[in-house]
Scaffold this active site. Structure first.
Site, short mmCIF file in Angstrom:
data_model
loop_
_atom_site.label_atom_id
_atom_site.label_comp_id
_atom_site.label_asym_id
_atom_site.label_seq_id
_atom_site.Cartn_x
_atom_site.Cartn_y
_atom_site.Cartn_z
CD GLN A 283 -3.11 -0.75 0.26
OE1 GLN A 283 -3.10 0.26 -0.45
NE2 GLN A 283 -4.07 -1.64 0.19
CD GLU A 333 -1.82 -11.54 -4.88
OE1 GLU A 333 -2.56 -10.84 -4.16
OE2 GLU A 333 -1.60 -11.31 -6.08
CB CYS A 407 -9.57 0.19 -3.57
SG CYS A 407 -9.45 -1.06 -4.85
#
Ligand code: SAH
Length: 450
Positions: A283, A333, A407
């Site tokens: 991030q 992931e 997001c």
């Protein structure tokens, strides 16, 4: 019919998802850079497309009281950093209203979000900077950001978002490029050595990584260049050269060589240590990422008997932070390098109750859901939101709790519309991870209605 060069008087009604001012003429949307909600201006139409037109401000006829002087004046020419001219309080207020509107209009939900965690410092927060180089006829090298809707670099000594230590390093690199008289890469002719520079600064540990992105592998006197750079900026921990020989907008090439130091920098989140390579995802706003992770994990109320899924786990930040409160955490992931980093980070921190898998989150959940009895599913997907497959698996097996970290308010609202058939919303709040841009993060706690 709206045509190019037409002149209109318009009022700022809203912002686009990229933070560009939105006005309307006969109900037809016009995107206008630098127009704040409530402002009135005379504009000229610069381009007409099928569903919208672009316009340029000729003069303001009414300016907003919320308008401020940007701290880096050149930012008025950028797109997507619209809010540098809007007071930060108004920006935060706008973001909250944007999330609420998405929930209501797209999600059909009757829920009013009241909390948004504003950033303590809304400028100079980015821990990762990528800047293109250019050179004037005089030999002066400059870096900067692209003018709105163009490929023209606006020369900027420092940007308003990047960590100022990174701006200091870039300044020294520019000086040295001039001193060594290196050729700067030119997009049109596809000639020259230096394309871009990437700088990563760890927010807490203040380690600095420089990645010189070049077109060719062989750069004369590159070792001397690196020694000079480190002499000028002794806080640089590592320098790499990334070779990108292609005609492309993609920033990094495949091949990379470490020229100085270990090739990674370290960062700390609470008492966990993370090693970051040039390609790992992290991030960009460390301080606000901590707020986001803290709130998500606190609200999820993990207990020592919980088996947790961290879907879209990146380099394993959420999984590792959650591992202390849970019995076991499984991370999934899709990017191989990120999974390798996550495993390495678990090892470095001596965390034993996490496992990471490289897979598509939806495929993994469908296949594995009966092998694990997930008590809590944490998701942090990219902007496109959850896949249909992922949502279907959730709805079939109904894990008791979901923590959705988003997001993009629009895809979040779309996904919540479906999930709320079987789940109820316990709590929603927002975190301003990307001050001075139009983006906002939202966290939602859902519990199964069963
Ligand atoms: N939670 C992490 C990363 C969030 S970013 C953090 O806070 O650092 C979203 C992540 O989802 C990225 O790492 C991206 O590579 C990954 N991703 C994208 N599509 C995916 C998919 N279909 N399945 C699994 N992971 C995916």
């Amino acid at each position: 019919m709206i045509k190019e060069n037409d002149i209109y008087k318009v009022t700022g009604l809203d912002y686009t998802s990229e933070g560009i001012g939105l006005a309307k003429v006969d109900d037809f949307p016009i995107f206008i850079n630098n127009l704040i909600i409530g402002e009135e201006a005379e504009i000229k139409i610069t381009k007409v497309k099928r569903k919208f037109a672009l316009g340029k401000i000729i003069r303001f006829t009414k300016m907003s009281e919320d308008r401020i002087t940007p701290i880096v004046p050149e930012t008025i020419h950028l797109g997507g950093c619209q809010f540098t001219q809007l007071s930060y309080e108004k920006e935060v207020e706008y973001k909250l209203s944007k999330v609420n509107r998405a929930l209501r209009v797209i999600g059909g939900l009757d829920y009013e979000v009241e909390t948004i965690h504003a950033a303590k410092s809304p400028y100079f927060y980015r821990n990762k900077t990528v800047l293109p180089f250019d050179k004037r006829k005089s030999g002066k090298v400059y870096t900067g950001l692209y003018r709105h809707n163009t490929h023209e670099i606006i020369a900027m000594d420092k940007t308003h978002l990047d960590d100022e230590l990174a701006s200091d390093v870039v300044r020294e690199i520019r000086n040295l490029l001039e001193e060594y008289d290196y050729k700067i890469y030119d997009e049109k002719s596809h000639k020259g050595f230096f394309r871009k520079v990437m700088v990563r600064v760890s927010y807490y540990l203040r380690e600095v990584m420089v990645v010189l992105i070049t077109k060719d592998e062989y750069i004369p006197k590159i070792d001397a260049f690196c020694s000079d750079l480190v002499a000028k900026c002794p806080y640089i921990t590592t320098i790499s050269q990334n070779i990108n020989p292609l005609r492309t907008n993609v920033i990094l090439g495949k091949k990379e060589k470490v020229l100085y130091g270990p090739g990674v920098i370290n960062e700390k989140l609470h008492d966990l240590k993370f090693s970051l390579s040039s390609k790992s995802f992290f991030q960009v706003n460390t301080a606000q990422a901590e707020v986001l992770y803290d709130r998500a994990i606190t609200l999820a109320e993990l207990s020592k008997s919980d088996v947790v899924l961290d879907a879209y786990s990146g380099t394993g930040t959420i999984a590792l932070l959650a591992s202390k409160k849970a019995k076991e955490v499984i991370g999934v992931e899709i990017v191989k390098e990120a999974v390798e980093d996550a495993k390495e980070n678990a090892k470095q921190n001596n965390v034993k109750n996490v496992k990471f898998f490289k897979d598509d989150a939806g495929a993994f959940l469908t296949r594995e859901i009966n092998n694990y009895n997930f008590d809590v599913v944490i998701v942090d997907p990219p902007r496109k939101g959850l896949s249909g497959e992922f949502i279907n698996s959730l709805l079939k097996t109904l894990p008791p709790k979901i923590m959705y970290v988003s997001c993009d308010p629009a895809t979040l609202a779309r996904d919540l519309k479906v999930l709320t058939n079987k789940y109820q919303i316990e709590h929603i709040e927002c975190v301003d991870m990307f001050p001075r841009t139009a983006h906002v993060e939202t966290i939602v706690l859902l519990t199964s209605k069963n």
